[in-house]
Design a protein around this motif. Structure first.
Motif, PDB file in Angstrom:
ATOM      1  N   ILE A   1       0.824  -1.216   0.000  1.00 55.73           N
ATOM      2  CA  ILE A   1       0.000   0.000   0.000  1.00 55.73           C
ATOM      3  C   ILE A   1       0.855   1.261   0.000  1.00 55.73           C
ATOM      4  N   PRO A   2       1.903   1.374   0.846  1.00 54.09           N
ATOM      5  CA  PRO A   2       2.742   2.581   0.757  1.00 54.09           C
ATOM      6  C   PRO A   2       3.426   2.761  -0.601  1.00 54.09           C
ATOM      7  N   LEU A   3       3.846   1.656  -1.226  1.00 57.87           N
ATOM      8  CA  LEU A   3       4.458   1.763  -2.554  1.00 57.87           C
ATOM      9  C   LEU A   3       3.444   2.266  -3.580  1.00 57.87           C
ATOM     10  N   PHE A   4       2.229   1.755  -3.524  1.00 60.92           N
ATOM     11  CA  PHE A   4       1.216   2.167  -4.485  1.00 60.92           C
ATOM     12  C   PHE A   4       0.819   3.626  -4.272  1.00 60.92           C
ATOM     13  N   VAL A   5       0.666   4.047  -3.028  1.00 64.24           N
ATOM     14  CA  VAL A   5       0.306   5.440  -2.748  1.00 64.24           C
ATOM     15  C   VAL A   5       1.453   6.374  -3.146  1.00 64.24           C
ATOM     16  N   ALA A   6       2.699   5.955  -2.905  1.00 60.94           N
ATOM     17  CA  ALA A   6       3.853   6.758  -3.321  1.00 60.94           C
ATOM     18  C   ALA A   6       3.867   6.912  -4.839  1.00 60.94           C
ATOM     19  N   ALA A   7       3.524   5.855  -5.548  1.00 63.61           N
ATOM     20  CA  ALA A   7       3.464   5.926  -7.011  1.00 63.61           C
ATOM     21  C   ALA A   7       2.404   6.916  -7.460  1.00 63.61           C
ATOM     22  N   LEU A   8       1.268   6.935  -6.799  1.00 65.53           N
ATOM     23  CA  LEU A   8       0.213   7.878  -7.168  1.00 65.53           C
ATOM     24  C   LEU A   8       0.611   9.317  -6.849  1.00 65.53           C
ATOM     25  N   LEU A   9       1.404   9.510  -5.806  1.00 66.56           N
ATOM     26  CA  LEU A   9       1.825  10.866  -5.442  1.00 66.56           C
ATOM     27  C   LEU A   9       2.834  11.455  -6.414  1.00 66.56           C
ATOM     28  N   ILE A  10       3.776  10.627  -6.893  1.00 64.51           N
ATOM     29  CA  ILE A  10       4.852  11.193  -7.713  1.00 64.51           C
ATOM     30  C   ILE A  10       4.605  11.096  -9.205  1.00 64.51           C
ATOM     31  N   ALA A  11       3.621  10.299  -9.619  1.00 65.01           N
ATOM     32  CA  ALA A  11       3.376  10.142 -11.047  1.00 65.01           C
ATOM     33  C   ALA A  11       2.809  11.433 -11.639  1.00 65.01           C
ATOM     34  N   PRO A  12       3.121  11.721 -12.894  1.00 67.54           N
ATOM     35  CA  PRO A  12       2.578  12.911 -13.564  1.00 67.54           C
ATOM     36  C   PRO A  12       1.057  12.830 -13.704  1.00 67.54           C
TER      37      PRO A  12
ATOM     38  N   GLY B   1       7.511  19.928  -2.444  1.00 60.83           N
ATOM     39  CA  GLY B   1       8.277  19.542  -1.264  1.00 60.83           C
ATOM     40  C   GLY B   1       7.508  18.588  -0.367  1.00 60.83           C
ATOM     41  N   VAL B   2       6.226  18.857  -0.174  1.00 63.64           N
ATOM     42  CA  VAL B   2       5.392  17.986   0.657  1.00 63.64           C
ATOM     43  C   VAL B   2       5.225  16.626  -0.014  1.00 63.64           C
ATOM     44  N   ARG B   3       5.049  16.623  -1.334  1.00 61.56           N
ATOM     45  CA  ARG B   3       4.925  15.344  -2.039  1.00 61.56           C
ATOM     46  C   ARG B   3       6.208  14.529  -1.951  1.00 61.56           C
ATOM     47  N   ILE B   4       7.354  15.183  -2.042  1.00 56.26           N
ATOM     48  CA  ILE B   4       8.630  14.470  -1.953  1.00 56.26           C
ATOM     49  C   ILE B   4       8.833  13.906  -0.558  1.00 56.26           C
ATOM     50  N   ILE B   5       8.527  14.684   0.467  1.00 53.90           N
ATOM     51  CA  ILE B   5       8.682  14.200   1.843  1.00 53.90           C
ATOM     52  C   ILE B   5       7.722  13.048   2.108  1.00 53.90           C
ATOM     53  N   ALA B   6       6.456  13.176   1.677  1.00 52.62           N
ATOM     54  CA  ALA B   6       5.483  12.104   1.878  1.00 52.62           C
ATOM     55  C   ALA B   6       5.896  10.839   1.134  1.00 52.62           C
ATOM     56  N   THR B   7       6.366  10.995  -0.089  1.00 52.96           N
ATOM     57  CA  THR B   7       6.812   9.839  -0.865  1.00 52.96           C
ATOM     58  C   THR B   7       8.016   9.180  -0.220  1.00 52.96           C
TER      59      THR B   7
END
Length: 96
Positions: free
Chosen positions: A47-58, A78-84
């Protein structure tokens, strides 16, 4: 190198390469996260990998555009990078 002193053609090419690698990394993380969830039943890492993918994908793949458009939630880069980074750390620590 400053973008204003750079040739616009080079800047656009550099930007496209960055978007391509971000999209490729996001798709890889998403597929790996789905694999962990569906095949290995490892929800703590998947789940964290999938959510990280959704956060950083264009925008065509990621959820950032939808959050900004539908809910008026603007998440800075910056918030997206820290969360990812935190999500990737959680997934990495939970892998066997």
């Amino acid at each position: 190198m400053n973008a204003s002193t750079q040739n616009p053609q080079q800047y656009i090419r550099f930007y496209k390469i960055g978007v391509f690698f971000t999209a490729a990394f996001g798709i890889y993380l998403g597929i790996h996260g789905l694999y962990l969830i569906i095949v290995e039943n490892n929800f703590i890492a998947g789940i964290p990998l999938f959510v990280a993918a959704l956060l950083i994908a264009p925008p065509p793949v990621g959820i950032y555009g939808m959050l900004k458009e539908k809910f008026n939630v603007d998440i800075s880069m910056g918030v997206r990078i820290i969360a990812t980074t935190l999500l990737l750390l959680i997934a990495w620590l939970s892998l066997p």
